[in-house]
Design a protein around this motif. Structure first.
Motif, PDB file in Angstrom:
ATOM      1  N   ASN A 127      -0.867  10.372 -13.119  1.00 20.56           N
ATOM      2  CA  ASN A 127       0.000   9.798 -12.099  1.00 20.56           C
ATOM      3  C   ASN A 127       1.323   9.273 -12.658  1.00 20.56           C
ATOM      4  O   ASN A 127       2.344   9.317 -11.986  1.00 20.56           O
ATOM      5  CB  ASN A 127      -0.736   8.671 -11.384  1.00 20.56           C
ATOM      6  N   GLU A 128       1.310   8.769 -13.885  1.00 20.29           N
ATOM      7  CA  GLU A 128       2.494   8.079 -14.385  1.00 20.29           C
ATOM      8  C   GLU A 128       3.250   8.880 -15.441  1.00 20.29           C
ATOM      9  O   GLU A 128       4.456   8.758 -15.567  1.00 20.29           O
ATOM     10  CB  GLU A 128       2.094   6.726 -14.989  1.00 20.29           C
ATOM     11  N   HIS A 220       7.140   3.009  -5.327  1.00 22.03           N
ATOM     12  CA  HIS A 220       7.915   3.282  -6.534  1.00 22.03           C
ATOM     13  C   HIS A 220       8.829   2.124  -6.904  1.00 22.03           C
ATOM     14  O   HIS A 220       9.124   1.899  -8.077  1.00 22.03           O
ATOM     15  CB  HIS A 220       8.740   4.556  -6.342  1.00 22.03           C
ATOM     16  N   SER A 221       9.259   1.393  -5.875  1.00 25.92           N
ATOM     17  CA  SER A 221      10.202   0.298  -6.130  1.00 25.92           C
ATOM     18  C   SER A 221       9.622  -0.717  -7.106  1.00 25.92           C
ATOM     19  O   SER A 221      10.333  -1.295  -7.929  1.00 25.92           O
ATOM     20  CB  SER A 221      10.560  -0.386  -4.808  1.00 25.92           C
ATOM     21  N   GLU A 224      10.072   0.658 -10.549  1.00 23.77           N
ATOM     22  CA  GLU A 224      11.490   0.593 -10.899  1.00 23.77           C
ATOM     23  C   GLU A 224      11.904  -0.829 -11.227  1.00 23.77           C
ATOM     24  O   GLU A 224      12.667  -1.073 -12.163  1.00 23.77           O
ATOM     25  CB  GLU A 224      12.337   1.161  -9.752  1.00 23.77           C
ATOM     26  N   ALA A 225      11.369  -1.767 -10.464  1.00 22.12           N
ATOM     27  CA  ALA A 225      11.703  -3.177 -10.704  1.00 22.12           C
ATOM     28  C   ALA A 225      11.258  -3.595 -12.100  1.00 22.12           C
ATOM     29  O   ALA A 225      12.011  -4.232 -12.852  1.00 22.12           O
ATOM     30  CB  ALA A 225      11.047  -4.052  -9.652  1.00 22.12           C
ATOM     31  N   ALA A 226      10.045  -3.196 -12.460  1.00 17.90           N
ATOM     32  CA  ALA A 226       9.528  -3.560 -13.781  1.00 17.90           C
ATOM     33  C   ALA A 226      10.378  -2.944 -14.881  1.00 17.90           C
ATOM     34  O   ALA A 226      10.750  -3.611 -15.861  1.00 17.90           O
ATOM     35  CB  ALA A 226       8.077  -3.103 -13.917  1.00 17.90           C
ATOM     36  N   LEU A 227      10.707  -1.669 -14.714  1.00 16.27           N
ATOM     37  CA  LEU A 227      11.516  -0.996 -15.726  1.00 16.27           C
ATOM     38  C   LEU A 227      12.901  -1.634 -15.813  1.00 16.27           C
ATOM     39  O   LEU A 227      13.474  -1.795 -16.897  1.00 16.27           O
ATOM     40  CB  LEU A 227      11.639   0.495 -15.413  1.00 16.27           C
ATOM     41  N   SER A 240       2.940  -3.488 -12.947  1.00 15.64           N
ATOM     42  CA  SER A 240       3.182  -3.096 -11.560  1.00 15.64           C
ATOM     43  C   SER A 240       2.147  -2.112 -11.031  1.00 15.64           C
ATOM     44  O   SER A 240       1.962  -2.018  -9.831  1.00 15.64           O
ATOM     45  CB  SER A 240       4.590  -2.523 -11.411  1.00 15.64           C
ATOM     46  N   VAL A 241       1.454  -1.401 -11.917  1.00 15.32           N
ATOM     47  CA  VAL A 241       0.468  -0.448 -11.395  1.00 15.32           C
ATOM     48  C   VAL A 241      -0.946  -1.040 -11.424  1.00 15.32           C
ATOM     49  O   VAL A 241      -1.564  -1.247 -10.387  1.00 15.32           O
ATOM     50  CB  VAL A 241       0.503   0.879 -12.182  1.00 15.32           C
ATOM     51  N   LEU A 242      -1.400  -1.352 -12.629  1.00 22.01           N
ATOM     52  CA  LEU A 242      -2.798  -1.781 -12.750  1.00 22.01           C
ATOM     53  C   LEU A 242      -3.068  -3.075 -11.991  1.00 22.01           C
ATOM     54  O   LEU A 242      -4.094  -3.233 -11.342  1.00 22.01           O
ATOM     55  CB  LEU A 242      -3.171  -1.944 -14.223  1.00 22.01           C
TER      56      LEU A 242
END
Lengths: 341, 339
Positions: A127-128, A220-221, A224-227, A240-242
């Motif tokens: 997925n990532e 997705h936002s 993106e925010a984390a990145l 942001s995912v787990l």
């Protein structure tokens, strides 16, 4: 005489006494069938769906009832201590189900322990990280694992996994980690450890494909925010995912555990079928599902048959309990989670 | 459309040919032979079609007693208790003989392992743990035996286990007291494999292992099997002939209803782990037509059917017994027409 039923009515079902809510439910159904839907087809459709959903409830209840009635003789013969005894002697008609209960729980937990890192790795990768084409191929192949019949897993276990474990992996673990009680004893190849590995393979598709769907649902936002805040890829996945997917992933694991608890054929073929509680994971063991599969056809005494039905009842209750606990935890996590947003 | 009606027509004729449908269920051990029998028999007698479900002896006895099938099949004869529960008189018809063999996997030993009843029971009791035990090396001075013994037994309830434990109970008081006899027992040691194929698979792969399977199974899978010392003190290799001779030796002791265990039989050539397998029928089959056909089939099975047995590695019934069984079949009635 409102033409439609307000949604509030449905919500209020959860409060109030049972009788009250039953009355309300009847009223609701009547409202639905008589007033809201003018067309006959709508009414038939509603009743049809109502019937199917009730059917599952009735089925579940009748399976439980059947198992209870069938196991009455065993309970009458040995009382509830049958759960805590660890002797299984069909010749003398003395039974205790503790070893098979232990076998089921430990082999399933082992399966989950092996499967979770693997499944989450697959889900995160597809997925990532992976390019879309590769992700589709990997995802497809993993889901294909779920389509393999369990007897084929069992055969593969006997002819490939067991010799490999007996020849190299188990002796290595015994030599280097033998000070731990779980890695002692002779390397038979078959046993609890092997069945845990087979189960892990069997539940990996379930856990990974559901986790993947959960990850996909995260906007997705967030990533993106984390990145944008300077997170590395791993930090992005972790934060942001787990974190957001906790409840969903937990649900996936429980579904996998549910499958592992009831798995019969493959486990029977590699677990060594010995109803005994031993600390070592390399020792043979026995599960509830496999003892039923093993002994039902040739059981002739009534107590023996009844005890096997009791094992079935116990398995039914264990899976029911596991699923209920899971639902509870998931709803708690979800509530906490929605609170933070 | 023409083709369709043709198919339909042929189906109809087939159905009308199979006038009598007889259902049976039970033992898995004789299933390969039985299915051959039923298909061969239908070629000779097209008035009858026999269906057989190999669900295991226990299940066969249950379904037969509940009258959901017309006949049952079992490796071990029914117990007195079971016969009483059946509600009507049951007749046991022996059909063929089978044998259980001790299979082993010792590197460097292809064949010729000799075992005494005492050694075999001590191994399965967990008293002999190593191949280099003097009790084993004394019997086999010419073989190189070393390493740990890994015992493999059936994990599922089975007639094979019943025969094996029946034998061990006869030859070893310790076994009788600690474990006993049955289709499933509380094994003192060892790994459990599901079915003959499960035990064979484990033995084939595990060096130092010993287990037991149906003779047919060991033959077709090229497993090494042990020679067993019989009651007269001779070491006997399992074979079709030595199994039949165990039955011949037991004829004198044969009871009227054929319910006998022929493990540990007398006679110099008798293989001690032999057993009959039975068809179970009612002394009076309620349905006259089915009963009549069933009697015809039984008569065929104990005579012409025996020729097919050795082809599939089942030992045929001894000739002197066939006459006795034939007399027994004559006493069967159906629909209370004869009495």
């Amino acid at each position: 005489m409102s033409p439609s039923v307000p949604i509030g009515d449905v919500r209020s079902l959860s409060s109030g006494t049972l009788i009250n809510s039953t009355k309300k439910a009847t009223k609701l159904i009547r409202n639905f069938t008589l007033k809201r839907d003018v067309h006959l087809a709508d009414k038939i459709f509603f009743l049809g769906l109502l019937f199917t959903s009730f059917l599952t409830v009735i089925l579940l209840a009748s399976i439980g009832l059947f198992l209870y009635l069938a196991s009455e003789k065993a309970i009458a013969a040995s009382g509830w201590q049958i759960i805590f005894r660890s002797l299984w002697d069909p010749v003398r008609d003395v039974y205790g189900v503790l070893p098979v209960l232990y076998g089921t729980l430990v082999s399933s937990l082992l399966g989950v322990i092996f499967a979770v890192p693997l499944s989450l790795g697959i889900a995160l990768f597809t997925n990532e990280l992976a390019p879309k084409k590769l992700a589709t191929i990997v995802g497809f192949l993993v889901e294909l694992l779920a389509a393999i019949p369990s007897v084929v897993y069992g055969l593969w276990g006997i002819f490939v996994l067991v010799p490999l474990l007996r020849g190299s992996i188990q002796p290595f673990l015994i030599e280097n980690l033998g000070f731990l009680p779980i890695f002692t004893g002779p390397a038979y190849g078959v046993g609890m450890f092997t069945s845990g590995l087979i189960l892990a393979l069997m539940i990996t598709p379930t856990i990974s494909s559901i986790s993947r769907e959960v990850f996909r649902a995260i906007p997705h936002s967030q990533r993106e925010a984390a990145l944008a805040l300077g997170a590395t890829r791993w930090e992005m996945m972790r934060l942001s995912v787990l974190k957001s997917a906790k409840a969903g992933v937990f649900g996936a694991i429980i579904l996998g555990l549910g499958r592992a608890l009831g798995e019969t054929m493959a486990v029977t073929m590699v677990i060594g079928n010995r109803a005994e509680i031993v600390a070592s994971l390399f020792a043979p063991a026995q599960t509830m599902a496999s003892v039923i599969a093993n002994e039902y056809t040739e059981a002739t005494s009534e107590i023996h048959l009844s005890t096997l039905a009791f094992v079935g009842l116990l398995l039914f209750m264990v899976t029911f309990l596991v699923n209920s606990i899971a639902h509870l935890i998931i709803s708690k996590i979800t509530k906490k989670h929605t609170g933070t947003f | 459309m023409k083709l369709f009606s043709l198919i339909l027509l042929s189906l109809c004729t087939q159905i009308s040919f199979a006038a009598t449908l007889i259902n049976g269920a039970g033992a898995t051990f004789p299933f390969p032979l039985y299915s051959k029998w039923f298909s061969e028999y239908q070629k000779i007698n097209s008035e009858v079609q026999i269906n057989y479900q190999s669900i295991g002896s226990g299940g066969g006895i249950r379904q037969f007693s509940d009258k959901t099938v017309d006949f049952g099949a079992s490796d071990a004869p029914m117990t007195d208790e079971q016969m009483q529960k059946a509600g009507a008189p049951v007749v046991h018809i022996p059909t063929v003989l089978g044998a259980v063999v001790a299979v082993y996997n010792i590197s460097g030993v292809q064949s010729g392992l000799k075992l005494t009843p005492e050694a075999l029971s001590a191994i399965f009791l967990g008293e002999i743990k190593k191949w280099e035990d003097p009790r084993l090396t004394k019997l086999n001075p010419e073989l190189k035996l070393t390493g740990d013994i890994i015992v493999v037994h059936r994990s599922d309830g089975s007639g094979t286990s019943a025969v094996f434990t029946d034998y061990l109970s006869k030859v070893s008081p310790a076994w009788k007291e600690k474990v006993g006899q049955g289709t499933a027992v509380n094994w003192p040691v060892g790994l459990g494999g599901k079915g003959n194929e499960g035990v064979a698979g484990l033995v084939k792969q595990t060096p130092g292992s010993i287990g037991y399977v149906e003779f047919v199974y060991a033959e077709f899978n090229n497993l090494s099997y042990a020679n067993l010392k019989n009651k007269t003190g001779k070491f006997v290799t399992p074979s079709l002939a030595s199994v039949t001779s165990a039955a011949t030796a037991s004829i004198k002791a044969m009871p009227e209803d054929f319910r006998i265990s022929i493990t540990n039989a007398e006679g110099p050539g008798a293989y001690p782990l032999s057993s009959f397998t039975y068809l179970l029928v009612w002394r009076d089959t309620p349905d006259a037509e089915k009963g009549g056909q069933l009697v015809k089939f039984l008569n065929w099975a104990i005579k012409d059917g025996q020729k097919l047995a050795s082809e599939l590695k089942y030992s045929p019934l001894p000739k002197s017994l066939v006459a006795k069984i034939e007399a027994k079949i004559k006493t069967l009635t159906f629909g209370k027409q004869k009495g």
